[in-house]
Design a protein around this motif. Structure first.
Motif, PDB file in Angstrom:
ATOM      1  N   VAL A  17       0.828  -1.208   0.000  1.00 23.52           N
ATOM      2  CA  VAL A  17       0.000   0.000   0.000  1.00 23.52           C
ATOM      3  C   VAL A  17       0.863   1.258   0.000  1.00 23.52           C
ATOM      4  CG1 VAL A  17      -1.749   1.293   1.290  1.00 23.52           C
ATOM      5  CG2 VAL A  17      -1.934  -1.192   1.096  1.00 23.52           C
ATOM      6  N   ASP A  18       1.965   1.257   0.758  1.00 20.82           N
ATOM      7  CA  ASP A  18       2.841   2.430   0.819  1.00 20.82           C
ATOM      8  C   ASP A  18       3.524   2.730  -0.510  1.00 20.82           C
ATOM      9  OD1 ASP A  18       2.333   3.028   3.469  1.00 20.82           O
ATOM     10  OD2 ASP A  18       4.151   2.051   4.232  1.00 20.82           O
ATOM     11  N   ARG A  19       3.855   1.696  -1.268  1.00 17.63           N
ATOM     12  CA  ARG A  19       4.682   1.893  -2.458  1.00 17.63           C
ATOM     13  C   ARG A  19       3.949   1.845  -3.785  1.00 17.63           C
ATOM     14  NH1 ARG A  19       7.427   0.355   1.621  1.00 17.63           N
ATOM     15  NH2 ARG A  19       9.603   0.851   1.947  1.00 17.63           N
ATOM     16  N   LEU A  20       2.748   1.309  -3.789  1.00 14.95           N
ATOM     17  CA  LEU A  20       2.033   1.165  -5.052  1.00 14.95           C
ATOM     18  C   LEU A  20       0.720   1.954  -5.013  1.00 14.95           C
ATOM     19  CD1 LEU A  20       2.553  -2.676  -5.514  1.00 14.95           C
ATOM     20  CD2 LEU A  20       3.821  -0.840  -6.633  1.00 14.95           C
ATOM     21  N   PRO A  21       0.716   3.161  -5.586  1.00 13.75           N
ATOM     22  CA  PRO A  21      -0.507   3.964  -5.552  1.00 13.75           C
ATOM     23  C   PRO A  21      -1.652   3.339  -6.345  1.00 13.75           C
ATOM     24  CG  PRO A  21       1.138   5.013  -6.936  1.00 13.75           C
ATOM     25  CD  PRO A  21       1.796   3.831  -6.291  1.00 13.75           C
ATOM     26  N   VAL A  22      -1.300   2.564  -7.358  1.00 14.52           N
ATOM     27  CA  VAL A  22      -2.296   1.842  -8.150  1.00 14.52           C
ATOM     28  C   VAL A  22      -1.785   0.412  -8.286  1.00 14.52           C
ATOM     29  CG1 VAL A  22      -3.438   1.653 -10.384  1.00 14.52           C
ATOM     30  CG2 VAL A  22      -2.917   3.910  -9.448  1.00 14.52           C
ATOM     31  N   ILE A  23      -2.675  -0.533  -8.065  1.00 21.45           N
ATOM     32  CA  ILE A  23      -2.260  -1.929  -8.142  1.00 21.45           C
ATOM     33  C   ILE A  23      -3.400  -2.754  -8.725  1.00 21.45           C
ATOM     34  CG2 ILE A  23      -2.961  -2.339  -5.757  1.00 21.45           C
ATOM     35  CD1 ILE A  23      -0.815  -4.477  -5.546  1.00 21.45           C
ATOM     36  N   ILE A  24      -3.047  -3.628  -9.641  1.00 26.77           N
ATOM     37  CA  ILE A  24      -4.014  -4.604 -10.135  1.00 26.77           C
ATOM     38  C   ILE A  24      -3.921  -5.765  -9.159  1.00 26.77           C
ATOM     39  CG2 ILE A  24      -4.604  -6.186 -11.991  1.00 26.77           C
ATOM     40  CD1 ILE A  24      -3.293  -4.141 -13.905  1.00 26.77           C
ATOM     41  N   THR A  25      -4.995  -5.988  -8.457  1.00 25.28           N
ATOM     42  CA  THR A  25      -4.943  -6.963  -7.378  1.00 25.28           C
ATOM     43  C   THR A  25      -5.408  -8.343  -7.831  1.00 25.28           C
ATOM     44  OG1 THR A  25      -7.159  -6.299  -6.666  1.00 25.28           O
ATOM     45  CG2 THR A  25      -5.294  -5.233  -5.583  1.00 25.28           C
ATOM     46  N   PRO A  26      -4.808  -9.361  -7.263  1.00 21.04           N
ATOM     47  CA  PRO A  26      -5.276 -10.722  -7.542  1.00 21.04           C
ATOM     48  C   PRO A  26      -6.575 -10.990  -6.783  1.00 21.04           C
ATOM     49  CG  PRO A  26      -3.430 -10.751  -6.013  1.00 21.04           C
ATOM     50  CD  PRO A  26      -3.626  -9.329  -6.428  1.00 21.04           C
ATOM     51  N   VAL A  66     -13.509  -8.871   7.577  1.00 25.76           N
ATOM     52  CA  VAL A  66     -13.242  -7.915   6.493  1.00 25.76           C
ATOM     53  C   VAL A  66     -12.449  -8.632   5.404  1.00 25.76           C
ATOM     54  CG1 VAL A  66     -13.228  -5.896   8.017  1.00 25.76           C
ATOM     55  CG2 VAL A  66     -11.103  -7.090   7.568  1.00 25.76           C
ATOM     56  N   THR A  67     -12.345  -7.994   4.247  1.00 31.67           N
ATOM     57  CA  THR A  67     -11.510  -8.546   3.182  1.00 31.67           C
ATOM     58  C   THR A  67     -10.130  -7.882   3.242  1.00 31.67           C
ATOM     59  OG1 THR A  67     -12.134  -6.878   1.549  1.00 31.67           O
ATOM     60  CG2 THR A  67     -13.523  -8.868   1.679  1.00 31.67           C
ATOM     61  N   TYR A  68      -9.177  -8.490   2.561  1.00 35.66           N
ATOM     62  CA  TYR A  68      -7.852  -7.886   2.497  1.00 35.66           C
ATOM     63  C   TYR A  68      -7.916  -6.541   1.776  1.00 35.66           C
ATOM     64  CZ  TYR A  68      -5.811 -12.054   4.456  1.00 35.66           C
ATOM     65  OH  TYR A  68      -5.495 -13.077   5.307  1.00 35.66           O
ATOM     66  N   HIS A  69      -8.844  -6.421   0.842  1.00 33.40           N
ATOM     67  CA  HIS A  69      -9.054  -5.142   0.156  1.00 33.40           C
ATOM     68  C   HIS A  69      -9.485  -4.074   1.162  1.00 33.40           C
ATOM     69  CE1 HIS A  69     -11.243  -2.330  -2.642  1.00 33.40           C
ATOM     70  NE2 HIS A  69     -10.062  -2.442  -3.207  1.00 33.40           N
ATOM     71  N   ASP A  70     -10.398  -4.448   2.063  1.00 37.92           N
ATOM     72  CA  ASP A  70     -10.820  -3.521   3.126  1.00 37.92           C
ATOM     73  C   ASP A  70      -9.630  -3.111   3.992  1.00 37.92           C
ATOM     74  OD1 ASP A  70     -13.523  -3.776   2.334  1.00 37.92           O
ATOM     75  OD2 ASP A  70     -13.861  -5.434   3.734  1.00 37.92           O
ATOM     76  N   LEU A  71      -8.784  -4.075   4.322  1.00 39.43           N
ATOM     77  CA  LEU A  71      -7.610  -3.766   5.148  1.00 39.43           C
ATOM     78  C   LEU A  71      -6.672  -2.798   4.434  1.00 39.43           C
ATOM     79  CD1 LEU A  71      -6.628  -7.222   6.675  1.00 39.43           C
ATOM     80  CD2 LEU A  71      -7.588  -5.258   7.859  1.00 39.43           C
ATOM     81  N   MET A  72      -6.503  -3.001   3.126  1.00 42.53           N
ATOM     82  CA  MET A  72      -5.645  -2.096   2.358  1.00 42.53           C
ATOM     83  C   MET A  72      -6.200  -0.673   2.376  1.00 42.53           C
ATOM     84  SD  MET A  72      -4.649  -4.397  -0.932  1.00 42.53           S
ATOM     85  CE  MET A  72      -3.361  -5.602  -0.858  1.00 42.53           C
ATOM     86  N   ARG A  73      -7.497  -0.550   2.184  1.00 43.93           N
ATOM     87  CA  ARG A  73      -8.122   0.775   2.209  1.00 43.93           C
ATOM     88  C   ARG A  73      -8.013   1.419   3.588  1.00 43.93           C
ATOM     89  NH1 ARG A  73     -13.074   1.876  -1.491  1.00 43.93           N
ATOM     90  NH2 ARG A  73     -12.544   0.638  -3.300  1.00 43.93           N
ATOM     91  N   THR A  74      -8.256   0.629   4.610  1.00 44.20           N
ATOM     92  CA  THR A  74      -8.178   1.157   5.973  1.00 44.20           C
ATOM     93  C   THR A  74      -6.763   1.601   6.297  1.00 44.20           C
ATOM     94  OG1 THR A  74     -10.008  -0.251   6.682  1.00 44.20           O
ATOM     95  CG2 THR A  74      -8.575   0.618   8.404  1.00 44.20           C
ATOM     96  N   TYR A  75      -5.780   0.778   5.940  1.00 39.51           N
ATOM     97  CA  TYR A  75      -4.393   1.165   6.192  1.00 39.51           C
ATOM     98  C   TYR A  75      -4.051   2.451   5.453  1.00 39.51           C
ATOM     99  CZ  TYR A  75       0.566   1.611   6.190  1.00 39.51           C
ATOM    100  OH  TYR A  75       1.813   2.143   6.321  1.00 39.51           O
ATOM    101  N   ALA A  76      -4.432   2.544   4.178  1.00 43.92           N
ATOM    102  CA  ALA A  76      -4.138   3.749   3.378  1.00 43.92           C
ATOM    103  C   ALA A  76      -4.752   4.972   4.031  1.00 43.92           C
ATOM    104  CB  ALA A  76      -4.652   3.574   1.950  1.00 43.92           C
ATOM    105  N   SER A  77      -5.974   4.852   4.505  1.00 47.96           N
ATOM    106  CA  SER A  77      -6.642   5.973   5.150  1.00 47.96           C
ATOM    107  C   SER A  77      -5.917   6.382   6.435  1.00 47.96           C
ATOM    108  CB  SER A  77      -8.102   5.602   5.465  1.00 47.96           C
ATOM    109  OG  SER A  77      -8.730   6.619   6.194  1.00 47.96           O
ATOM    110  N   GLU A  78      -5.568   5.397   7.265  1.00 46.41           N
ATOM    111  CA  GLU A  78      -4.873   5.675   8.533  1.00 46.41           C
ATOM    112  C   GLU A  78      -3.480   6.251   8.286  1.00 46.41           C
ATOM    113  OE1 GLU A  78      -6.005   5.478  11.743  1.00 46.41           O
ATOM    114  OE2 GLU A  78      -7.958   5.085  10.841  1.00 46.41           O
ATOM    115  N   PRO A  82      -3.585   9.011  -0.276  1.00 53.91           N
ATOM    116  CA  PRO A  82      -4.765   9.371  -1.056  1.00 53.91           C
ATOM    117  C   PRO A  82      -5.652   8.154  -1.304  1.00 53.91           C
ATOM    118  CG  PRO A  82      -2.774   9.503  -2.413  1.00 53.91           C
ATOM    119  CD  PRO A  82      -2.342   9.195  -1.018  1.00 53.91           C
ATOM    120  N   PRO A  83      -6.958   8.375  -1.328  1.00 54.92           N
ATOM    121  CA  PRO A  83      -7.864   7.242  -1.542  1.00 54.92           C
ATOM    122  C   PRO A  83      -7.688   6.636  -2.924  1.00 54.92           C
ATOM    123  CG  PRO A  83      -9.071   9.306  -1.573  1.00 54.92           C
ATOM    124  CD  PRO A  83      -7.658   9.633  -1.215  1.00 54.92           C
ATOM    125  N   GLY A  84      -7.821   5.310  -2.976  1.00 48.62           N
ATOM    126  CA  GLY A  84      -7.757   4.591  -4.249  1.00 48.62           C
ATOM    127  C   GLY A  84      -9.142   4.150  -4.635  1.00 48.62           C
TER     128      GLY A  84
END
Length: 85
Positions: A17-26, A66-78, A82-84
């Motif tokens: 999350v810290d290094r990839l502002p945009v990521i195509i997720t599996p 929660v999903t891992y996607h939710d965790l990524m969003r929550t971490y980014a917010s905390e 910027p929101p993805g």
């Protein structure tokens, strides 16, 4: 997943999350999990050590699903990132 510094799973998530502002997720990012804070895990471990007897079980999962996607969003917010999407 244990949430906190030193948890391998959390460190990987934070790194991505810290290094990839945009990521195509599996597809696995839609997998549900029950993350738990590292302080809660430590409290449970201490409780297990204080429990007499030979049978001591530790279920280390949090109450929220929660999903891992939710965790990524929550971490980014905390982290103030910027929101993805």
């Amino acid at each position: 997943m244990i949430l906190g510094a030193g948890s391998a799973s959390f460190e990987i998530l934070r790194y991505l999350v810290d290094r990839l502002p945009v990521i195509i997720t599996p597809r696995w990012v839609n997998t549900e999990c029950q993350p738990i804070g590292i302080r809660n895990v430590l409290d449970y471990l201490v409780g297990c050590m204080r429990t007499p007897g030979r049978r001591r079980h530790l279920r280390h999962r949090g109450p929220e699903v929660v999903t891992y996607h939710d965790l990524m969003r929550t971490y980014a917010s905390e982290a103030g990132l910027p929101p993805g999407s």
